[in-house]
Design a protein around this motif. Structure first.
Motif, mmCIF file in Angstrom:
data_model
loop_
_atom_site.group_PDB
_atom_site.id
_atom_site.type_symbol
_atom_site.label_atom_id
_atom_site.label_comp_id
_atom_site.label_asym_id
_atom_site.label_seq_id
_atom_site.Cartn_x
_atom_site.Cartn_y
_atom_site.Cartn_z
ATOM 1 N N LEU A 89 30.085 -57.788 -77.085
ATOM 2 C CA LEU A 89 28.736 -57.569 -76.560
ATOM 3 C C LEU A 89 28.186 -56.233 -77.046
ATOM 4 O O LEU A 89 27.017 -56.126 -77.421
ATOM 5 N N ALA A 90 29.036 -55.210 -76.999
ATOM 6 C CA ALA A 90 28.604 -53.878 -77.428
ATOM 7 C C ALA A 90 28.180 -53.885 -78.890
ATOM 8 O O ALA A 90 27.237 -53.184 -79.286
ATOM 9 N N GLU A 91 28.855 -54.681 -79.704
ATOM 10 C CA GLU A 91 28.538 -54.736 -81.130
ATOM 11 C C GLU A 91 27.233 -55.476 -81.398
ATOM 12 O O GLU A 91 26.544 -55.178 -82.379
ATOM 13 N N ARG A 92 26.885 -56.419 -80.540
ATOM 14 C CA ARG A 92 25.738 -57.282 -80.814
ATOM 15 C C ARG A 92 24.471 -56.887 -80.064
ATOM 16 O O ARG A 92 23.361 -57.173 -80.516
ATOM 17 N N ALA A 93 24.628 -56.294 -78.905
ATOM 18 C CA ALA A 93 23.454 -55.996 -78.078
ATOM 19 C C ALA A 93 22.651 -54.840 -78.664
ATOM 20 O O ALA A 93 23.211 -53.854 -79.159
ATOM 21 N N THR A 94 21.349 -54.955 -78.594
ATOM 22 C CA THR A 94 20.464 -53.865 -78.983
ATOM 23 C C THR A 94 20.079 -53.078 -77.728
ATOM 24 O O THR A 94 20.238 -53.570 -76.600
ATOM 25 N N PRO A 95 19.555 -51.867 -77.882
ATOM 26 C CA PRO A 95 19.151 -51.085 -76.709
ATOM 27 C C PRO A 95 18.110 -51.791 -75.842
ATOM 28 O O PRO A 95 17.993 -51.493 -74.657
ATOM 29 N N LYS A 96 17.364 -52.714 -76.421
ATOM 30 C CA LYS A 96 16.311 -53.405 -75.667
ATOM 31 C C LYS A 96 16.799 -54.668 -74.961
ATOM 32 O O LYS A 96 16.070 -55.237 -74.151
ATOM 33 N N ASP A 97 18.016 -55.116 -75.273
ATOM 34 C CA ASP A 97 18.514 -56.350 -74.661
ATOM 35 C C ASP A 97 18.830 -56.120 -73.191
ATOM 36 O O ASP A 97 19.668 -55.278 -72.842
ATOM 37 N N TRP A 98 18.177 -56.895 -72.343
ATOM 38 C CA TRP A 98 18.434 -56.828 -70.901
ATOM 39 C C TRP A 98 19.541 -57.825 -70.589
ATOM 40 O O TRP A 98 19.332 -59.029 -70.596
ATOM 41 N N LEU A 99 20.753 -57.315 -70.313
ATOM 42 C CA LEU A 99 21.933 -58.160 -70.184
ATOM 43 C C LEU A 99 22.382 -58.382 -68.747
ATOM 44 O O LEU A 99 22.976 -59.425 -68.446
ATOM 45 N N PHE A 100 22.150 -57.419 -67.857
ATOM 46 C CA PHE A 100 22.755 -57.460 -66.524
ATOM 47 C C PHE A 100 21.703 -57.378 -65.421
ATOM 48 O O PHE A 100 20.727 -56.637 -65.542
ATOM 49 N N VAL A 101 21.939 -58.135 -64.337
ATOM 50 C CA VAL A 101 21.106 -58.016 -63.134
ATOM 51 C C VAL A 101 21.694 -56.974 -62.184
ATOM 52 O O VAL A 101 21.004 -56.426 -61.330
ATOM 53 N N ASP A 102 22.999 -56.759 -62.276
ATOM 54 C CA ASP A 102 23.693 -55.653 -61.619
ATOM 55 C C ASP A 102 24.840 -55.276 -62.553
ATOM 56 O O ASP A 102 24.897 -55.762 -63.679
ATOM 57 N N ARG A 103 25.760 -54.448 -62.117
ATOM 58 C CA ARG A 103 26.780 -53.996 -63.064
ATOM 59 C C ARG A 103 27.854 -55.039 -63.352
ATOM 60 O O ARG A 103 28.683 -54.838 -64.235
ATOM 61 N N VAL A 104 27.829 -56.151 -62.621
ATOM 62 C CA VAL A 104 28.836 -57.194 -62.800
ATOM 63 C C VAL A 104 28.242 -58.485 -63.357
ATOM 64 O O VAL A 104 28.820 -59.107 -64.243
ATOM 65 N N HIS A 105 27.082 -58.885 -62.848
ATOM 66 C CA HIS A 105 26.509 -60.194 -63.176
ATOM 67 C C HIS A 105 25.376 -60.066 -64.188
ATOM 68 O O HIS A 105 24.702 -59.037 -64.246
ATOM 69 N N MET A 106 25.150 -61.142 -64.924
ATOM 70 C CA MET A 106 24.279 -61.051 -66.092
ATOM 71 C C MET A 106 22.973 -61.819 -65.930
ATOM 72 O O MET A 106 22.814 -62.637 -65.011
ATOM 73 N N THR A 107 22.060 -61.526 -66.830
ATOM 74 C CA THR A 107 20.793 -62.249 -66.909
ATOM 75 C C THR A 107 20.997 -63.524 -67.715
ATOM 76 O O THR A 107 22.058 -63.767 -68.299
ATOM 77 N N ASP A 108 19.946 -64.334 -67.790
ATOM 78 C CA ASP A 108 19.999 -65.519 -68.643
ATOM 79 C C ASP A 108 20.334 -65.129 -70.079
ATOM 80 O O ASP A 108 21.156 -65.767 -70.740
ATOM 81 N N GLY A 109 19.692 -64.070 -70.567
ATOM 82 C CA GLY A 109 19.951 -63.621 -71.927
ATOM 83 C C GLY A 109 21.370 -63.126 -72.118
ATOM 84 O O GLY A 109 21.985 -63.343 -73.170
ATOM 85 N N GLY A 110 21.903 -62.442 -71.111
ATOM 86 C CA GLY A 110 23.280 -61.969 -71.187
ATOM 87 C C GLY A 110 24.271 -63.107 -71.224
ATOM 88 O O GLY A 110 25.215 -63.109 -72.037
ATOM 89 N N TYR A 111 24.078 -64.097 -70.355
ATOM 90 C CA TYR A 111 24.978 -65.249 -70.348
ATOM 91 C C TYR A 111 24.874 -66.043 -71.642
ATOM 92 O O TYR A 111 25.867 -66.563 -72.150
ATOM 93 N N ASP A 112 23.675 -66.127 -72.187
ATOM 94 C CA ASP A 112 23.502 -66.825 -73.465
ATOM 95 C C ASP A 112 24.276 -66.110 -74.572
ATOM 96 O O ASP A 112 24.927 -66.760 -75.403
#
Length: 313
Positions: free
Chosen positions: A277-300
């Motif tokens: 995830l760290a290698e692929r995510a950009t600074p603008k990618d919203w991945l988490f709804v809290d520190r444990v669970h993810m957004t739709d984009g994060g799960y995708d």
């Protein structure tokens, strides 16, 4: 002029209104301690008569309690992230994205229970194994909860590890240090993983362990949405202060290393989802709804990573 009273919504409620449906008391369940409510239908998720969440691909949906095919299926096993806490709909969980987009050759079951440790994840398989069709693949997406409950003192750990209903320590001096917590959680995970491997072998399924990520392990600087959400959550929750010793990137790397070593010893492939995830995510990618669970984009993104790393079709 007539004044109308309005209730001010928090940033979280405005940005993620469907999250209100994920906050409910999970019913007590013998042997598991608790599980999702059966036949639950909300704007965010739906469960079958056993309490498993449906996975969706186009106009098809399935679950352990409703599957009527005669071919093999794949299991995404674990806890709340497997259930899909944070997903806006059944269609956007990891299991659904795998089935609908990235690895659609066989149906996927979201085979998880919220707030489960590794012992409960294993018990879930033993309790429902007799109801499953043939299984070709098991991806155990887990690891975080064992590390979280590793902060509880030894008297709460028992033989199989502490769980979320155990009482927290009254004195922070009783909390083990990060290195001890990493070893304790990795050892506990490995102990249960050996039984997973034995069962998977008997079932004729490939077993893979994928480390569930924490947001602070993925990147030091959250997206702008995450930054606001985390700040708001910190005012209502003590997660950050209680678990400050395990949320650093160094601890995340140490834990991944410890788990990978144990997986190698057992002969189970390991996927470091945090690093990928760290290698692929950009600074603008919203991945988490809290520190444990993810957004739709994060799960995708996680679904895509798993499919590619494991060469799933």
């Amino acid at each position: 002029m007539r004044l109308v009273r309005t209730r001010l919504l928090s940033y979280r409620n405005r940005l993620l209104p469907y999250m209100q449906h994920y906050y409910f008391p999970v019913p007590e369940q013998p042997y598991l301690l608790w599980f999702q409510k059966p036949d639950e239908s909300t704007e965010a998720f739906n469960t079958d008569h056993l309490g498993f969440r449906f996975t969706v691909s186009g106009d098809r949906r399935t679950s352990p309690g409703t599957y009527q095919g005669d071919g093999p299926v794949r299991l995404l096993a674990g806890s709340s992230s497997v259930f899909g806490v944070g997903a806006s709909a059944d269609e956007t969980t990891i299991a659904s994205r795998l089935w609908s987009e990235y690895a659609p050759a066989e149906p996927w079951f979201a085979f998880g229970g919220q707030a489960f440790n590794s012992a409960q994840e294993l018990v879930l398989l033993t309790l429902f194994h007799h109801m499953l069709p043939p299984v070709s693949e098991i991806v155990l997406f887990s690891g975080v909860n064992n590390l979280v409950v590793s902060r509880l003192p030894e008297e709460h750990q028992g033989v199989h590890g502490a769980h979320y209903q155990a009482e927290p320590p009254v004195d922070d001096s009783l909390v083990p240090g990060p290195a001890e917590r990493v070893q304790r959680a990795a050892d506990r995970t490995a102990a249960h993983l050996r039984t997973w491997q034995a069962l998977a072998t008997a079932m004729g399924a490939r077993l893979v362990f994928a480390l569930q990520p924490l947001a602070p392990w993925v990147r030091e600087e959250p997206s702008k949405e995450e930054k606001k959400l985390f700040a708001e959550l910190d005012k209502a929750s003590n997660f950050r202060s209680v678990h400050s010793d395990i949320v650093s990137m160094d601890v995340g790397r140490d834990y991944a290393t410890a788990l990978e070593k144990r997986c190698q010893e057992i002969g189970v492939p390991f996927v470091n989802t945090t690093q990928l995830l760290a290698e692929r995510a950009t600074p603008k990618d919203w991945l988490f709804v809290d520190r444990v669970h993810m957004t739709d984009g994060g799960y995708d993104m996680v679904a895509r990573i798993l499919a590619e790393e494991l060469e799933l079709r």
